[in-house]
Structure formats: C-alpha cells, structure tokens
Design a protein around this motif. Sequence first.
Motif, PDB file in Angstrom:
ATOM      1  N   MET A   1      11.756 -32.547  -7.507  1.00 10.99           N
ATOM      2  CA  MET A   1      11.447 -33.965  -7.360  1.00 10.99           C
ATOM      3  C   MET A   1      10.026 -34.253  -7.866  1.00 10.99           C
ATOM      4  SD  MET A   1      14.001 -35.629  -6.110  1.00 10.99           S
ATOM      5  CE  MET A   1      15.559 -34.791  -6.229  1.00 10.99           C
ATOM      6  N   SER A   2       9.807 -35.489  -8.308  1.00 10.77           N
ATOM      7  CA  SER A   2       8.540 -35.866  -8.921  1.00 10.77           C
ATOM      8  C   SER A   2       7.932 -37.087  -8.252  1.00 10.77           C
ATOM      9  CB  SER A   2       8.748 -36.174 -10.413  1.00 10.77           C
ATOM     10  OG  SER A   2       9.255 -35.060 -11.104  1.00 10.77           O
ATOM     11  N   VAL A   3       6.595 -37.207  -8.400  1.00 11.43           N
ATOM     12  CA  VAL A   3       5.886 -38.425  -8.016  1.00 11.43           C
ATOM     13  C   VAL A   3       5.380 -39.057  -9.300  1.00 11.43           C
ATOM     14  CG1 VAL A   3       4.126 -39.460  -6.560  1.00 11.43           C
ATOM     15  CG2 VAL A   3       5.132 -37.275  -5.900  1.00 11.43           C
ATOM     16  N   TYR A   4       5.879 -40.262  -9.603  1.00 11.99           N
ATOM     17  CA  TYR A   4       5.515 -40.950 -10.833  1.00 11.99           C
ATOM     18  C   TYR A   4       4.275 -41.824 -10.614  1.00 11.99           C
ATOM     19  CZ  TYR A   4      10.418 -39.965 -12.158  1.00 11.99           C
ATOM     20  OH  TYR A   4      11.618 -39.362 -12.446  1.00 11.99           O
ATOM     21  N   VAL A   5       3.345 -41.756 -11.565  1.00 11.58           N
ATOM     22  CA  VAL A   5       2.185 -42.638 -11.558  1.00 11.58           C
ATOM     23  C   VAL A   5       2.111 -43.321 -12.915  1.00 11.58           C
ATOM     24  CG1 VAL A   5      -0.310 -42.844 -11.246  1.00 11.58           C
ATOM     25  CG2 VAL A   5       0.964 -41.098  -9.977  1.00 11.58           C
ATOM     26  N   GLU A   6       2.035 -44.648 -12.888  1.00  9.04           N
ATOM     27  CA  GLU A   6       1.992 -45.419 -14.121  1.00  9.04           C
ATOM     28  C   GLU A   6       0.568 -45.785 -14.515  1.00  9.04           C
ATOM     29  OE1 GLU A   6       4.705 -48.907 -16.057  1.00  9.04           O
ATOM     30  OE2 GLU A   6       4.055 -49.202 -13.996  1.00  9.04           O
ATOM     31  N   GLY A   7      -0.267 -46.056 -13.542  1.00  8.75           N
ATOM     32  CA  GLY A   7      -1.670 -46.359 -13.826  1.00  8.75           C
ATOM     33  C   GLY A   7      -1.938 -47.835 -14.005  1.00  8.75           C
ATOM     34  N   LYS A  31       6.258 -32.729  -7.916  1.00  6.63           N
ATOM     35  CA  LYS A  31       5.466 -32.549  -9.127  1.00  6.63           C
ATOM     36  C   LYS A  31       4.849 -33.873  -9.538  1.00  6.63           C
ATOM     37  CE  LYS A  31       5.680 -30.579 -13.804  1.00  6.63           C
ATOM     38  NZ  LYS A  31       4.682 -29.535 -13.503  1.00  6.63           N
ATOM     39  N   LEU A  32       3.558 -33.851  -9.893  1.00  8.86           N
ATOM     40  CA  LEU A  32       2.863 -35.048 -10.364  1.00  8.86           C
ATOM     41  C   LEU A  32       3.249 -35.326 -11.814  1.00  8.86           C
ATOM     42  CD1 LEU A  32       0.674 -37.211  -9.704  1.00  8.86           C
ATOM     43  CD2 LEU A  32      -1.013 -35.603 -10.630  1.00  8.86           C
ATOM     44  N   VAL A  33       3.693 -36.569 -12.090  1.00 10.98           N
ATOM     45  CA  VAL A  33       4.154 -36.936 -13.432  1.00 10.98           C
ATOM     46  C   VAL A  33       3.532 -38.273 -13.824  1.00 10.98           C
ATOM     47  CG1 VAL A  33       6.151 -37.508 -14.869  1.00 10.98           C
ATOM     48  CG2 VAL A  33       6.336 -35.698 -13.137  1.00 10.98           C
ATOM     49  N   THR A  93       7.220 -41.358   5.202  1.00 12.13           N
ATOM     50  CA  THR A  93       6.977 -40.271   6.149  1.00 12.13           C
ATOM     51  C   THR A  93       8.069 -39.208   6.162  1.00 12.13           C
ATOM     52  OG1 THR A  93       7.980 -41.584   7.921  1.00 12.13           O
ATOM     53  CG2 THR A  93       5.583 -41.728   7.658  1.00 12.13           C
ATOM     54  N   VAL A  94       9.252 -39.563   5.678  1.00 14.33           N
ATOM     55  CA  VAL A  94      10.368 -38.624   5.654  1.00 14.33           C
ATOM     56  C   VAL A  94      10.755 -38.378   4.200  1.00 14.33           C
ATOM     57  CG1 VAL A  94      12.748 -38.204   6.362  1.00 14.33           C
ATOM     58  CG2 VAL A  94      11.195 -39.432   7.886  1.00 14.33           C
ATOM     59  N   ASN A  95      10.980 -37.144   3.843  1.00 11.10           N
ATOM     60  CA  ASN A  95      11.341 -36.816   2.470  1.00 11.10           C
ATOM     61  C   ASN A  95      12.552 -37.635   2.037  1.00 11.10           C
ATOM     62  OD1 ASN A  95      12.097 -35.636   0.016  1.00 11.10           O
ATOM     63  ND2 ASN A  95      11.443 -33.604   0.675  1.00 11.10           N
ATOM     64  N   PRO A  96      12.395 -38.475   1.019  1.00  8.20           N
ATOM     65  CA  PRO A  96      13.503 -39.350   0.618  1.00  8.20           C
ATOM     66  C   PRO A  96      14.558 -38.646  -0.220  1.00  8.20           C
ATOM     67  CG  PRO A  96      11.637 -39.717  -0.820  1.00  8.20           C
ATOM     68  CD  PRO A  96      11.189 -38.715   0.215  1.00  8.20           C
ATOM     69  N   ASN A  97      14.293 -37.379  -0.593  1.00  9.68           N
ATOM     70  CA  ASN A  97      15.187 -36.647  -1.494  1.00  9.68           C
ATOM     71  C   ASN A  97      15.440 -37.424  -2.782  1.00  9.68           C
ATOM     72  OD1 ASN A  97      15.627 -34.315   0.171  1.00  9.68           O
ATOM     73  ND2 ASN A  97      16.848 -35.641   1.511  1.00  9.68           N
ATOM     74  N   LYS A  98      14.427 -38.168  -3.170  1.00 12.09           N
ATOM     75  CA  LYS A  98      14.406 -38.880  -4.445  1.00 12.09           C
ATOM     76  C   LYS A  98      13.005 -38.721  -5.019  1.00 12.09           C
ATOM     77  CE  LYS A  98      17.667 -42.650  -3.372  1.00 12.09           C
ATOM     78  NZ  LYS A  98      17.821 -44.139  -3.355  1.00 12.09           N
ATOM     79  N   ASN A  99      12.861 -39.083  -6.271  1.00 13.88           N
ATOM     80  CA  ASN A  99      11.534 -39.185  -6.839  1.00 13.88           C
ATOM     81  C   ASN A  99      10.795 -40.368  -6.207  1.00 13.88           C
ATOM     82  OD1 ASN A  99      11.977 -37.051  -8.771  1.00 13.88           O
ATOM     83  ND2 ASN A  99      13.234 -38.509  -9.933  1.00 13.88           N
ATOM     84  N   ILE A 100       9.465 -40.346  -6.241  1.00  6.20           N
ATOM     85  CA  ILE A 100       8.651 -41.412  -5.661  1.00  6.20           C
ATOM     86  C   ILE A 100       7.819 -42.050  -6.770  1.00  6.20           C
ATOM     87  CG2 ILE A 100       6.765 -41.960  -4.062  1.00  6.20           C
ATOM     88  CD1 ILE A 100       7.748 -39.676  -2.293  1.00  6.20           C
ATOM     89  N   PHE A 101       7.776 -43.381  -6.768  1.00  6.70           N
ATOM     90  CA  PHE A 101       6.989 -44.131  -7.748  1.00  6.70           C
ATOM     91  C   PHE A 101       5.843 -44.815  -7.023  1.00  6.70           C
ATOM     92  CE2 PHE A 101       7.006 -48.071 -10.740  1.00  6.70           C
ATOM     93  CZ  PHE A 101       5.931 -47.562 -11.449  1.00  6.70           C
ATOM     94  N   ILE A 102       4.590 -44.474  -7.383  1.00  8.18           N
ATOM     95  CA  ILE A 102       3.398 -45.054  -6.767  1.00  8.18           C
ATOM     96  C   ILE A 102       3.082 -46.382  -7.446  1.00  8.18           C
ATOM     97  CG2 ILE A 102       0.938 -44.755  -6.307  1.00  8.18           C
ATOM     98  CD1 ILE A 102       2.715 -42.839  -4.732  1.00  8.18           C
ATOM     99  N   GLU A 103       3.070 -47.467  -6.667  1.00 10.42           N
ATOM    100  CA  GLU A 103       2.748 -48.788  -7.205  1.00 10.42           C
ATOM    101  C   GLU A 103       1.560 -49.382  -6.459  1.00 10.42           C
ATOM    102  OE1 GLU A 103       6.321 -51.082  -8.962  1.00 10.42           O
ATOM    103  OE2 GLU A 103       6.986 -50.457  -6.978  1.00 10.42           O
TER     104      GLU A 103
END
Length: 259
Positions: A1-7, A31-33, A93-103
Amino acid sequence: MSVYVEGIGGLGNCLYQIAAAVHYCEKFKMKLVFINGTCLESGTKHTHIIRDNKGVRNITYKESLFNNVKWINRAEMNNYISINNDYTDKFITVNPNKNIFIEGYNQNLNLFKHNLNLLHNYINIRDDTINNYIRNKYGMIDSEDICICVRYGTDHPGRFFNMQYFNKAIDYFDTGNNKIYLLSDTYDLNIPDNFIKINECDVIQYYFGLMCSKMVLSCSTYHIWIAYCNNAQVIYNSNNGIFKNKNIKINHWIDINTL
C-alpha cells in the motif's frame, strides 16, 4: 500500500504534506509516493540553479531532496482514501487496507511532530556532495554563528522584511564572535555589510540552513522547515501572520516579543 502526495505550493508547504504522509508510512508500513508534474518537482520557482563540481546547471527537487522517492503519474493512483487537513489534525486511525491520498496544507504539528526525526529516512537531507560544496565554498559553520532568514516575497514585496526585528534577535544571540549568514529569496536588500549572503538556489540554501545552530525566522514555511530539521535555537515573531492561529511552532522556540 502507498501514501500519495501531490504537493501544494512551494517547498515549505510541500514538506508539511510529506511529513503528514510519513505518519502513515510508519504507522501502516506504507510506501511514500509522489505525483509527477506537481509542485513536488520544482515548487513554485520551477528553476533552481546549482553550482557544484559539475558546473552551473538547473536542478529540481525531484533530482535532489526527493531523489529517493518513488514517482508515478496521477492516472496511476488507484484504490485510495483521502485525508484532508489544512490546519486541523484529523487522522486515519485504523488501517484502511487502501492507499491513502494526503490532501490540504497539513500545517499542524500534531500531524507529524512524533516523526520529525524520521524524515531523513524518506527525503534526501544528507547529501554529501552538496554539503561538501557548501563547506568548500563557505568554510565550517560554527555553533555560535547566526542564520538570518528573510522572505522578501513576491506577493507583498518587502512586507516581511523588518531589520529592527533581526537586530534585536542578533543582539540576543551575539557573543561577539558570531558570523551572520543570510538566507533570502532576494539579495537586493538594505542589510549590514557584515551579513554573509548565501547567494545560492533554494536547494543549496536548505542544506546550508541545516548546518546552522542559531536561526532567526521570517514569514516562510521554507525557513520553518529548516528549523524543524536542524533542531536549532530559534527566534520567531508571534505577531507574524504565519504563526497566528496555527499549531506550527516548537515549544522551545523563543518569541521575540518576550525578550
């Protein structure tokens, strides 16, 4: 699973978003992406002139600070859940078992202060080539030396340049043997002759700031992030709008208005 950052925004703004992402990388072993074609590549300046043993050339954040991060195109993002913070501190707070997108801007210490010492595991703030370039050109930076940070600004030019504030901070730090270095987005300023101008691109200035032990901040998230990463003695101005109604300052930083 990844954490997406767009900036969003310049380097300082982007680092808040990256730091928020690191929380989930650590907590859920993700993983940071980073996303191609965004401010993460070049901030808001889009050109960064670096001078090193290869000559004078352009360099982006993607080639320097973020050269060990995985990059993908936006179309490759998939199966994700978004978490949006501007100045709040909401968490998944709970692992979503999905990738996460930081906004959002993510300008809240609670989102990342517990992982500040781990940021160097994700971005390149310990580049020996750049550090050697700085030492060869400027010599060793002493622990008593002072780093003055100026954001002159293009949005409100000169609004954040207050020599009275800087002089008061210098008087507080001064031991009589200090060198005074200047990190700024412009050097067309009326400053004392003894200020040593670090007339380099923002990548080089960032690495230079990491070597400093005493810093005087201005209205700039870029300079604030240098102070986060180098654990310096810091003076700031609580009347500066960037600090108002935001949880972004470290408790041991010194407010100039208390001196």
